[in-house]
Design a protein around this motif. Structure first.
Motif, PDB file in Angstrom:
ATOM      1  N   MET A  16       0.844  -1.201   0.000  1.00  0.00           N
ATOM      2  CA  MET A  16       0.000   0.000   0.000  1.00  0.00           C
ATOM      3  C   MET A  16       0.877   1.249   0.000  1.00  0.00           C
ATOM      4  O   MET A  16       1.862   1.321   0.732  1.00  0.00           O
ATOM      5  N   THR A  17       0.520   2.201  -0.834  1.00  0.00           N
ATOM      6  CA  THR A  17       1.248   3.464  -0.855  1.00  0.00           C
ATOM      7  C   THR A  17       0.306   4.608  -0.512  1.00  0.00           C
ATOM      8  O   THR A  17      -0.908   4.513  -0.703  1.00  0.00           O
ATOM      9  N   GLN A  18       0.877   5.668   0.008  1.00  0.00           N
ATOM     10  CA  GLN A  18       0.114   6.836   0.417  1.00  0.00           C
ATOM     11  C   GLN A  18       0.736   8.083  -0.211  1.00  0.00           C
ATOM     12  O   GLN A  18       1.931   8.327  -0.066  1.00  0.00           O
ATOM     13  N   LYS A  19      -0.080   8.874  -0.901  1.00  0.00           N
ATOM     14  CA  LYS A  19       0.406  10.115  -1.506  1.00  0.00           C
ATOM     15  C   LYS A  19       0.795  11.111  -0.415  1.00  0.00           C
ATOM     16  O   LYS A  19       0.139  11.212   0.624  1.00  0.00           O
ATOM     17  N   ILE A  20       1.854  11.870  -0.671  1.00  0.00           N
ATOM     18  CA  ILE A  20       2.295  12.897   0.268  1.00  0.00           C
ATOM     19  C   ILE A  20       2.833  14.102  -0.498  1.00  0.00           C
ATOM     20  O   ILE A  20       3.454  13.958  -1.555  1.00  0.00           O
ATOM     21  N   TYR A  21       2.532  15.274   0.027  1.00  0.00           N
ATOM     22  CA  TYR A  21       3.094  16.529  -0.472  1.00  0.00           C
ATOM     23  C   TYR A  21       3.885  17.167   0.667  1.00  0.00           C
ATOM     24  O   TYR A  21       3.543  16.991   1.844  1.00  0.00           O
ATOM     25  N   GLN A  22       4.917  17.926   0.323  1.00  0.00           N
ATOM     26  CA  GLN A  22       5.566  18.783   1.313  1.00  0.00           C
ATOM     27  C   GLN A  22       5.553  20.210   0.781  1.00  0.00           C
ATOM     28  O   GLN A  22       5.992  20.473  -0.340  1.00  0.00           O
ATOM     29  N   VAL A  23       5.022  21.106   1.601  1.00  0.00           N
ATOM     30  CA  VAL A  23       4.767  22.485   1.190  1.00  0.00           C
ATOM     31  C   VAL A  23       5.404  23.437   2.194  1.00  0.00           C
ATOM     32  O   VAL A  23       5.292  23.237   3.414  1.00  0.00           O
ATOM     33  N   ASP A  24       6.062  24.484   1.702  1.00  0.00           N
ATOM     34  CA  ASP A  24       6.564  25.550   2.565  1.00  0.00           C
ATOM     35  C   ASP A  24       5.495  26.630   2.655  1.00  0.00           C
ATOM     36  O   ASP A  24       5.099  27.218   1.639  1.00  0.00           O
ATOM     37  N   ALA A  25       5.008  26.879   3.871  1.00  0.00           N
ATOM     38  CA  ALA A  25       3.883  27.791   4.090  1.00  0.00           C
ATOM     39  C   ALA A  25       4.343  29.134   4.641  1.00  0.00           C
ATOM     40  O   ALA A  25       5.354  29.229   5.331  1.00  0.00           O
ATOM     41  N   PHE A  26       3.572  30.156   4.339  1.00  0.00           N
ATOM     42  CA  PHE A  26       3.844  31.546   4.701  1.00  0.00           C
ATOM     43  C   PHE A  26       5.135  32.050   4.066  1.00  0.00           C
ATOM     44  O   PHE A  26       5.933  32.751   4.675  1.00  0.00           O
TER      45      PHE A  26
END
Length: 262
Positions: free
Chosen positions: A1-11
């Motif tokens: 099983m795989t899970q989608k992930i994002y990494q975002v820099d906020a502000f």
């Protein structure tokens, strides 16, 4: 099983600045133990998980140690992912937090605006336990729902503060906000929460639910600008709406990927 992930820099409007958050879109809620493990493995200030429920999104946030009641930068990052990469239509997103209730994010061009409940603060005694936490004492001390707010005279005070993380970790709160009037913006701040697994948070949206009503009263202003003075720095616009606050900023995508959960 795989899970989608994002990494975002906020502000921030560029990578390697602002506050990084992981965002995991879910079809259904996974076991809490697994959510905690993913957040610990990510080792970011917060990992946000959401599940679409009819016309809104149920949202939860985890540090590497605990689930938290409210997280601004990870909510901003989640909205950024939904608007830009997960097909949300329209300019407004309705979130529901099991711990904090209704939360909305509205998109105006590149600017995203959070609408959060205002924190209620009261002035408290400046105890030795509090003054032991930094290299010099604040001029005033307040207690909000989850944090202490320590007020200093100058922006340079905030820049030069040296935290005693061991002492801060002993305090019976989520973390400690330190703040002063800004030189080029209305106010500046920093945030320390070693008891929540975050020595110094780069940019803390939820702390501005405390900062905004305080500075609105002091400065007699409704609309304000702010900088969180971590090494990465974060830039915010804040509006005081009495029982609600609006907190606005931009985001930048750092990565997309998948987690192997086998």
């Amino acid at each position: 099983m795989t899970q989608k992930i994002y990494q975002v820099d906020a502000f921030t409007d560029q990578v390697f600045a602002g506050n990084p958050a992981a965002v995991c879109p879910l079809d259904h809620w996974l076991e809490d133990e697994l959510l905690h493990k993913i957040a610990k493995e990510n080792n970011l200030a917060e990992t946000a998980f959401y599940v679409k429920k009819q016309d809104q999104y149920e949202l939860r946030w985890f540090t590497p140690k605990v689930e938290v009641d409210l997280c601004g930068h990870a909510t901003l990052a989640t909205a950024f992912v939904l608007f830009n990469y997960e097909g949300h239509k329209g300019s407004e997103i309705q979130f529901h937090s099991p711990r904090s209730g209704r939360l909305t994010v509205v998109k105006h061009s590149q600017l995203l605006t959070l609408n959060f409940p205002t924190d209620a603060i009261q002035e408290i005694e400046r105890t030795k336990a509090i003054t032991n936490c930094f290299n010099y004492p604040p001029t005033a001390t307040f207690k909000g729902k989850t944090d202490y707010l320590l007020v200093y005279n100058l922006e340079s005070d905030i820049r030069s503060l040296k935290p005693n993380l061991e002492e801060i970790a002993k305090l019976p709160v989520r973390g400690v906000i330190v703040t002063a009037k800004g030189e080029h913006v209305d106010f500046v701040s920093r945030f320390f929460a070693p008891q929540s697994g975050i020595d110094e948070d780069p940019v803390t949206g939820s702390a501005h639910t405390t900062l905004t009503p305080y500075w609105s009263k002091v400065l007699d202003k409704k609309d304000m600008t702010a900088i969180q003075l971590s090494d990465r720095k974060g830039y915010l616009k804040c509006t005081y709406l009495k029982d609600r606050v609006e907190i606005s900023g931009q985001c930048a995508l750092y990565l997309t990927g998948s987690i192997n959960l086998n």
